[in-house]
Design a protein around this motif. Structure first.
Motif, mmCIF file in Angstrom:
data_model
loop_
_atom_site.group_PDB
_atom_site.id
_atom_site.type_symbol
_atom_site.label_atom_id
_atom_site.label_comp_id
_atom_site.label_asym_id
_atom_site.label_seq_id
_atom_site.Cartn_x
_atom_site.Cartn_y
_atom_site.Cartn_z
ATOM 1 N N ALA A 265 25.763 33.815 48.447
ATOM 2 C CA ALA A 265 25.647 32.596 49.243
ATOM 3 C C ALA A 265 26.888 32.386 50.107
ATOM 4 O O ALA A 265 26.788 32.007 51.287
ATOM 5 N N LEU A 266 28.066 32.637 49.542
ATOM 6 C CA LEU A 266 29.295 32.455 50.301
ATOM 7 C C LEU A 266 29.438 33.500 51.404
ATOM 8 O O LEU A 266 29.890 33.183 52.513
ATOM 9 N N ARG A 267 29.040 34.728 51.130
ATOM 10 C CA ARG A 267 29.157 35.769 52.151
ATOM 11 C C ARG A 267 28.263 35.470 53.346
ATOM 12 O O ARG A 267 28.683 35.641 54.504
ATOM 13 N N ILE B 167 34.963 28.539 37.173
ATOM 14 C CA ILE B 167 36.017 29.560 37.043
ATOM 15 C C ILE B 167 35.745 30.770 37.923
ATOM 16 O O ILE B 167 36.673 31.518 38.261
ATOM 17 N N SER B 168 34.496 30.972 38.318
ATOM 18 C CA SER B 168 34.188 32.098 39.191
ATOM 19 C C SER B 168 34.362 31.761 40.669
ATOM 20 O O SER B 168 34.337 32.660 41.505
ATOM 21 N N LEU B 169 34.561 30.471 40.999
ATOM 22 C CA LEU B 169 34.637 30.071 42.402
ATOM 23 C C LEU B 169 35.818 30.684 43.152
ATOM 24 O O LEU B 169 35.623 31.222 44.254
ATOM 25 N N PRO B 170 37.060 30.621 42.644
ATOM 26 C CA PRO B 170 38.175 31.202 43.419
ATOM 27 C C PRO B 170 37.980 32.685 43.721
ATOM 28 O O PRO B 170 38.142 33.120 44.874
ATOM 29 N N LEU B 171 37.625 33.467 42.695
ATOM 30 C CA LEU B 171 37.401 34.896 42.918
ATOM 31 C C LEU B 171 36.174 35.115 43.796
ATOM 32 O O LEU B 171 36.144 36.047 44.609
ATOM 33 N N GLY B 172 35.161 34.260 43.658
ATOM 34 C CA GLY B 172 33.978 34.383 44.501
ATOM 35 C C GLY B 172 34.294 34.147 45.964
ATOM 36 O O GLY B 172 33.794 34.866 46.845
ATOM 37 N N LEU B 173 35.122 33.142 46.251
ATOM 38 C CA LEU B 173 35.537 32.880 47.636
ATOM 39 C C LEU B 173 36.298 34.071 48.204
ATOM 40 O O LEU B 173 36.026 34.505 49.330
ATOM 41 N N LEU B 174 37.246 34.587 47.443
ATOM 42 C CA LEU B 174 38.041 35.719 47.914
ATOM 43 C C LEU B 174 37.178 36.950 48.132
ATOM 44 O O LEU B 174 37.309 37.657 49.148
ATOM 45 N N THR B 175 36.281 37.223 47.188
ATOM 46 C CA THR B 175 35.421 38.405 47.304
ATOM 47 C C THR B 175 34.471 38.288 48.485
ATOM 48 O O THR B 175 34.300 39.242 49.250
ATOM 49 N N ALA B 176 33.848 37.126 48.643
ATOM 50 C CA ALA B 176 32.921 36.929 49.756
ATOM 51 C C ALA B 176 33.644 37.028 51.091
ATOM 52 O O ALA B 176 33.126 37.629 52.055
#
Length: 239
Positions: A113-115, A27-36
Motif C-alpha cells: 500500500a505504501l509503495r 512496530i512494522s510501520l517504520p521499516l515498512g515506510l523505509l522499505t516502500a
C-alpha cells in the motif's frame, strides 16, 4: 442468554487479538515506510531480491513462517538468545511473539500500500519544495507524507486486519496458551477441537467475520476521507 455472550476466556482472546494486531502493525510501520520508499524511489543491487523477500510471507505457508520465527527468535535461536541474555526480552510462547508474527504476516500488505502511494506522488512537487530551500526531511514531512497518508492508513488497517486473523505462524511460534497467546483464531480452533464446542465456535466465527469486515470497511472509509481532504471531492470521486 449465556450462549449469546462472550465468556471471560473468549473476551481475553479478543483483547489479545486486538493487542497483537495493533502492536504488530505499529512496530512494522517504520521499516515498512523505509522499505516502500526504497523500492519505489531507488535502484540498487538486490532490489528484486528485497521485493521477493518482502512478499514471501504472502506465498509461504504460515506454518513455515512460524517455524522460521521459532528458529530465529526462540530461546535457542541466534536473535532470541541475544535478546533474552542482553535485554531480558523473550518472544517465544508469549504475546510479544504473537505480535511479531502478526507484524511479519501483515508487512507485505503494508509495504504494498505504501509503495503504490509513493509511486503516485508527483515528483515535481517534491522538487519544487527542494528548490525553495526545504530539507529532505521537510519535503517528506510537508509534501510527501500528506499525499501518501491514505495509503499509509490503508496499509496499517490491512496489516492490523491480517494480524487479527493470523493463525498458522502464531500457533507455530508461540503455541496455544490461554490468556497469553490464545488469540481469536486460535480460540476458534480450540473450540472446534473441544467436544460440545460448536456454540462457542459459532460465536467466535461470527465475531471474526464482523471484525474482518469492520477493519476492511474502516480502511476504505479512512482512505476515502484522506483523499477527499487532500485532493478535494472531484479527485476523490475519480479514484
Amino acid at each position: 442468554m449465556q450462549d449469546t455472550l462472550l465468556t471471560p476466556a473468549e473476551a481475553e482472546a479478543l483483547w489479545l487479538s486486538f493487542k497483537t494486531g495493533a502492536v504488530g502493525a505499529l512496530i512494522s510501520l517504520p521499516l515498512g515506510l523505509l522499505t516502500a520508499w526504497a523500492l519505489s524511489r531507488k535502484n540498487f543491487p538486490g532490489k528484486f531480491a528485497l521485493d521477493l523477500l518482502v512478499h514471501m510471507p504472502l506465498v509461504m505457508p504460515p506454518v513455515v513462517t512460524g517455524y522460521l520465527l521459532l528458529l530465529a527468535f526462540g530461546s535457542r535461536g541466534p536473535v532470541g538468545a541475544w535478546l533474552e541474555e542482553n535485554l531480558g526480552i523473550t518472544l517465544a510462547f508469549n504475546w510479544k511473539g504473537a505480535a511479531l508474527a502478526a507484524a511479519i504476516m501483515g508487512f507485505p500488505l503494508l509495504v504494498r500500500a505504501l509503495r503504490l502511494s509513493f509511486d503516485a506522488v508527483d515528483r515535481k512537487l517534491e522538487q519544487a519544495a527542494r528548490t525553495l530551500g526545504a530539507t529532505p526531511w521537510d519535503v517528506f514531512r510537508s509534501v510527501t507524507l500528506p499525499i501518501i497518508m491514505p495509503g499509509l492508513i490503508t496499509g496499517l488497517l490491512l496489516a492490523f486486519a491480517r494480524g487479527l486473523g493470523e493463525f498458522g505462524a502464531t500457533i507455530t511460534f508461540v503455541a496455544n496458551i490461554p490468556g497469553e497467546t490464545q488469540t481469536l483464531p486460535i480460540a476458534l480452533y480450540s473450540a472446534l477441537q473441544s467436544p460440545g464446542g460448536e456454540i462457542r465456535a459459532l460465536r467466535l466465527l461470527i465475531l471474526s467475520i464482523v471484525l474482518a469486515l469492520g477493519a476492511l470497511a474502516a480502511s476504505e472509509i479512512f482512505a476515502a476521507r484522506m483523499r477527499r481532504r487532500i485532493f478535494g471531492p472531484e479527485k476523490e470521486g475519480r479514484t
